[in-house]
Motif scaffolding. Sequence first.
Motif, PDB file in Angstrom:
ATOM      1  N   HIS A   1       2.748   7.429   5.175  1.00 23.21           N
ATOM      2  CA  HIS A   1       3.179   8.924   4.974  1.00 23.21           C
ATOM      3  C   HIS A   1       3.927   8.790   3.717  1.00 23.21           C
ATOM      4  O   HIS A   1       4.830   9.883   3.645  1.00 23.21           O
ATOM      5  CB  HIS A   1       3.652   9.313   6.087  1.00 23.21           C
ATOM      6  CG  HIS A   1       2.688   9.710   7.311  1.00 23.21           C
ATOM      7  ND1 HIS A   1       2.304   8.852   8.144  1.00 23.21           N
ATOM      8  CD2 HIS A   1       1.883  11.037   7.271  1.00 23.21           C
ATOM      9  CE1 HIS A   1       1.420   9.665   8.926  1.00 23.21           C
ATOM     10  NE2 HIS A   1       0.992  10.824   8.296  1.00 23.21           N
ATOM     11  N   GLY A   2       4.034   7.902   2.825  1.00 18.55           N
ATOM     12  CA  GLY A   2       4.767   8.069   1.567  1.00 18.55           C
ATOM     13  C   GLY A   2       5.296   6.807   1.141  1.00 18.55           C
ATOM     14  O   GLY A   2       5.890   6.515  -0.002  1.00 18.55           O
ATOM     15  N   CYS A   3       5.844   5.933   2.321  1.00 12.63           N
ATOM     16  CA  CYS A   3       6.475   4.755   2.010  1.00 12.63           C
ATOM     17  C   CYS A   3       5.483   3.486   1.342  1.00 12.63           C
ATOM     18  O   CYS A   3       4.349   3.859   1.217  1.00 12.63           O
ATOM     19  CB  CYS A   3       6.948   4.392   3.364  1.00 12.63           C
ATOM     20  SG  CYS A   3       8.532   5.033   3.944  1.00 12.63           S
ATOM     21  N   VAL A   4       6.280   2.573   0.746  1.00 12.15           N
ATOM     22  CA  VAL A   4       5.832   1.516   0.302  1.00 12.15           C
ATOM     23  C   VAL A   4       5.528   0.513   1.474  1.00 12.15           C
ATOM     24  O   VAL A   4       6.723   0.001   1.666  1.00 12.15           O
ATOM     25  CB  VAL A   4       6.366   0.860  -0.886  1.00 12.15           C
ATOM     26  CG1 VAL A   4       5.789  -0.518  -1.341  1.00 12.15           C
ATOM     27  CG2 VAL A   4       6.456   2.069  -1.952  1.00 12.15           C
ATOM     28  N   ASN A   5       4.305   0.249   1.809  1.00  7.64           N
ATOM     29  CA  ASN A   5       4.266  -0.867   3.013  1.00  7.64           C
ATOM     30  C   ASN A   5       4.032  -2.029   2.507  1.00  7.64           C
ATOM     31  O   ASN A   5       3.205  -2.373   1.512  1.00  7.64           O
ATOM     32  CB  ASN A   5       2.886  -0.411   3.700  1.00  7.64           C
ATOM     33  CG  ASN A   5       3.242   0.981   4.789  1.00  7.64           C
ATOM     34  OD1 ASN A   5       1.958   1.552   5.137  1.00  7.64           O
ATOM     35  ND2 ASN A   5       4.207   1.452   4.888  1.00  7.64           N
TER      36      ASN A   5
ATOM     37  N   ARG B   1       0.736  -1.212  -0.126  1.00  5.04           N
ATOM     38  CA  ARG B   1       0.104  -0.044  -0.132  1.00  5.04           C
ATOM     39  C   ARG B   1       0.916   1.120  -0.078  1.00  5.04           C
ATOM     40  O   ARG B   1       1.973   1.391   0.177  1.00  5.04           O
ATOM     41  CB  ARG B   1      -0.934  -0.006   1.206  1.00  5.04           C
ATOM     42  CG  ARG B   1      -0.298   0.158   2.523  1.00  5.04           C
ATOM     43  CD  ARG B   1      -1.195   0.502   3.516  1.00  5.04           C
ATOM     44  NE  ARG B   1      -0.663   0.769   5.095  1.00  5.04           N
ATOM     45  CZ  ARG B   1      -1.423   0.895   6.162  1.00  5.04           C
ATOM     46  NH1 ARG B   1      -2.461   0.404   6.216  1.00  5.04           N
ATOM     47  NH2 ARG B   1      -0.448   1.177   7.053  1.00  5.04           N
ATOM     48  N   PHE B   2       0.286   2.320  -0.313  1.00  2.00           N
ATOM     49  CA  PHE B   2       0.938   3.511  -0.302  1.00  2.00           C
ATOM     50  C   PHE B   2       0.632   4.808   0.524  1.00  2.00           C
ATOM     51  O   PHE B   2      -0.057   4.443   1.429  1.00  2.00           O
ATOM     52  CB  PHE B   2       1.012   3.901  -1.912  1.00  2.00           C
ATOM     53  CG  PHE B   2       1.367   2.932  -2.808  1.00  2.00           C
ATOM     54  CD1 PHE B   2       2.602   2.646  -3.163  1.00  2.00           C
ATOM     55  CD2 PHE B   2       0.390   2.187  -3.461  1.00  2.00           C
ATOM     56  CE1 PHE B   2       3.103   1.591  -4.047  1.00  2.00           C
ATOM     57  CE2 PHE B   2       0.702   1.066  -4.258  1.00  2.00           C
ATOM     58  CZ  PHE B   2       1.833   0.889  -4.621  1.00  2.00           C
ATOM     59  N   GLY B   3       1.031   5.835   0.169  1.00  2.00           N
ATOM     60  CA  GLY B   3       0.742   6.894   0.748  1.00  2.00           C
ATOM     61  C   GLY B   3      -0.633   7.642   0.475  1.00  2.00           C
ATOM     62  O   GLY B   3      -1.156   7.274  -0.372  1.00  2.00           O
ATOM     63  N   SER B   4      -1.127   8.412   1.272  1.00  2.00           N
ATOM     64  CA  SER B   4      -2.412   9.040   1.030  1.00  2.00           C
ATOM     65  C   SER B   4      -2.271  10.226  -0.079  1.00  2.00           C
ATOM     66  O   SER B   4      -0.995  10.556  -0.409  1.00  2.00           O
ATOM     67  CB  SER B   4      -3.135   9.862   2.229  1.00  2.00           C
ATOM     68  OG  SER B   4      -2.191  10.765   2.430  1.00  2.00           O
ATOM     69  N   GLU B   5      -3.487  10.937  -0.374  1.00  2.29           N
ATOM     70  CA  GLU B   5      -3.580  11.817  -1.446  1.00  2.29           C
ATOM     71  C   GLU B   5      -2.537  13.032  -0.866  1.00  2.29           C
ATOM     72  O   GLU B   5      -1.715  13.749  -1.678  1.00  2.29           O
ATOM     73  CB  GLU B   5      -4.557  12.472  -1.528  1.00  2.29           C
ATOM     74  CG  GLU B   5      -5.017  13.385  -2.915  1.00  2.29           C
ATOM     75  CD  GLU B   5      -6.582  14.022  -2.763  1.00  2.29           C
ATOM     76  OE1 GLU B   5      -6.564  14.856  -3.803  1.00  2.29           O
ATOM     77  OE2 GLU B   5      -7.377  13.106  -2.424  1.00  2.29           O
ATOM     78  N   ASN B   6      -2.670  13.197   0.508  1.00  2.00           N
ATOM     79  CA  ASN B   6      -1.770  14.232   0.894  1.00  2.00           C
ATOM     80  C   ASN B   6      -0.210  14.151   1.138  1.00  2.00           C
ATOM     81  O   ASN B   6       0.538  15.009   1.159  1.00  2.00           O
ATOM     82  CB  ASN B   6      -2.311  14.585   2.513  1.00  2.00           C
ATOM     83  CG  ASN B   6      -3.496  15.424   2.296  1.00  2.00           C
ATOM     84  OD1 ASN B   6      -4.035  16.133   1.310  1.00  2.00           O
ATOM     85  ND2 ASN B   6      -4.514  15.069   3.406  1.00  2.00           N
ATOM     86  N   THR B   7       0.132  12.761   1.388  1.00  2.00           N
ATOM     87  CA  THR B   7       1.593  12.452   1.176  1.00  2.00           C
ATOM     88  C   THR B   7       1.770  11.331   0.495  1.00  2.00           C
ATOM     89  O   THR B   7       1.918  10.069   0.767  1.00  2.00           O
ATOM     90  CB  THR B   7       1.741  11.907   2.728  1.00  2.00           C
ATOM     91  OG1 THR B   7       1.058  10.938   3.216  1.00  2.00           O
ATOM     92  CG2 THR B   7       1.734  13.116   3.808  1.00  2.00           C
ATOM     93  N   PRO B   8       1.699  11.378  -0.748  1.00  2.00           N
ATOM     94  CA  PRO B   8       1.788  10.346  -1.822  1.00  2.00           C
ATOM     95  C   PRO B   8       3.115   9.827  -2.076  1.00  2.00           C
ATOM     96  O   PRO B   8       4.333  10.703  -1.689  1.00  2.00           O
ATOM     97  CB  PRO B   8       1.642  11.169  -3.412  1.00  2.00           C
ATOM     98  CG  PRO B   8       1.924  12.638  -3.158  1.00  2.00           C
ATOM     99  CD  PRO B   8       1.619  13.027  -1.525  1.00  2.00           C
ATOM    100  N   THR B   9       3.311   8.725  -2.381  1.00  2.00           N
ATOM    101  CA  THR B   9       4.539   7.941  -2.555  1.00  2.00           C
ATOM    102  C   THR B   9       4.860   8.332  -4.045  1.00  2.00           C
ATOM    103  O   THR B   9       3.954   8.398  -5.053  1.00  2.00           O
ATOM    104  CB  THR B   9       4.141   6.389  -2.683  1.00  2.00           C
ATOM    105  OG1 THR B   9       3.553   5.909  -1.565  1.00  2.00           O
ATOM    106  CG2 THR B   9       5.482   5.552  -3.217  1.00  2.00           C
ATOM    107  N   ARG B  10       5.914   8.756  -4.088  1.00  2.00           N
ATOM    108  CA  ARG B  10       6.766   9.322  -5.579  1.00  2.00           C
ATOM    109  C   ARG B  10       6.620   8.280  -6.526  1.00  2.00           C
ATOM    110  O   ARG B  10       7.089   7.114  -6.175  1.00  2.00           O
ATOM    111  CB  ARG B  10       8.028  10.064  -5.192  1.00  2.00           C
ATOM    112  CG  ARG B  10       7.886  11.493  -4.357  1.00  2.00           C
ATOM    113  CD  ARG B  10       9.279  11.843  -4.220  1.00  2.00           C
ATOM    114  NE  ARG B  10       9.926  11.552  -3.081  1.00  2.00           N
ATOM    115  CZ  ARG B  10       9.949  11.781  -1.802  1.00  2.00           C
ATOM    116  NH1 ARG B  10       9.075  12.807  -1.500  1.00  2.00           N
ATOM    117  NH2 ARG B  10      10.609  11.360  -0.755  1.00  2.00           N
ATOM    118  N   GLU B  11       6.531   8.668  -7.816  1.00  2.00           N
ATOM    119  CA  GLU B  11       6.402   7.664  -8.831  1.00  2.00           C
ATOM    120  C   GLU B  11       7.882   7.877  -9.611  1.00  2.00           C
ATOM    121  O   GLU B  11       8.250   9.198  -9.489  1.00  2.00           O
ATOM    122  CB  GLU B  11       5.279   7.999  -9.798  1.00  2.00           C
ATOM    123  CG  GLU B  11       3.914   7.414  -9.056  1.00  2.00           C
ATOM    124  CD  GLU B  11       2.896   8.339  -9.459  1.00  2.00           C
ATOM    125  OE1 GLU B  11       2.785   8.519 -10.998  1.00  2.00           O
ATOM    126  OE2 GLU B  11       1.847   8.639  -8.813  1.00  2.00           O
ATOM    127  N   GLY B  12       8.298   7.105 -10.430  1.00  2.00           N
ATOM    128  CA  GLY B  12       9.680   7.303 -11.194  1.00  2.00           C
ATOM    129  C   GLY B  12      10.435   6.033 -10.983  1.00  2.00           C
ATOM    130  O   GLY B  12       9.990   5.073 -10.477  1.00  2.00           O
TER     131      GLY B  12
END
Length: 292
Positions: A264-268, A205-216
């Motif tokens: 909060h942005g990490c990949v859980n 799972r990923f971060g929320s809309e306010n603390t998104p997991t960065r893509e790239g």
Amino acid sequence: MQRQRVIIRTFGVATAVALAATACGPQKTEPVASSSSVSSSPTAGTSPEASPSTDNKPGETSPSPSASASASASSSASPSPSVKQVMANGDENDQVRELQARLRQLKLMSVAPTGFYGSKTTAAVKTFQSKNGLTATGSVDDATWKKIQSASKKPTADELRPSTVNEVDAPDPRCMTGRVMCISKESRTLAWMIDGKVVSTMDVRFGSENTPTREGVFDVGWKAKEWTSTIYHTPMPYAMFFSGGQAVHYSADFAARGYNGASHGCVNVRDKGKLSALFDQVQVGDKVVVYW
């Protein structure tokens, strides 16, 4: 990231770690606490997220893939009873699990078998019945069960209890060379790949809309088998940092609450055993691709 690598080379990993603010931790509707304090019960007032990953009983959240790993699959080998109704909404047994695995083979279900006959199983059975000239009741009578069996093969152990609940997405083209943690936001899965071949997979799972997991496309900058967020003070075991304070790591909160929470942005990752094995294989410098 370049600056961090320079710091690491100059002062050593310990100094770099002390300077880096690791911002990951489970998001909650109450003051920040340790992971262990939230793993015992869901956050009050949180409504279950609509997830494509299960066919749950009413009121249940997504289970951990390991929660039913020890259950017996003996009934899948038993002959089907010659009765008018074999399975229906509300049933829960290993024969339902076999039914779901067979429907998944037929591309009528995308979710992993749960053993519980819910709304998604009912819809899949109705579709099969409509396509095969049967009365679309959504329940499995003897004629429907025999047709499903003849149209599919006996499920393997992995099909009955797959290693991931979510169906793994097609790899991004950037994942097809080298050693890569290929992370799909669409399917919410991580695939560990070497030279285009999938070695292992796990739910994430990923971060929320306010603390998104960065893509790239990133590289693993450093690893820590035991780590605690310096901002949220939550444990981050088997952390593999790839973008500043964002990392792939085990989350007890994810294991307990599933997709009812967020990081909060990490990949859980919720399967600690699988992540432990991956942690031993991944090397600093290996590629990380996060994509939709």
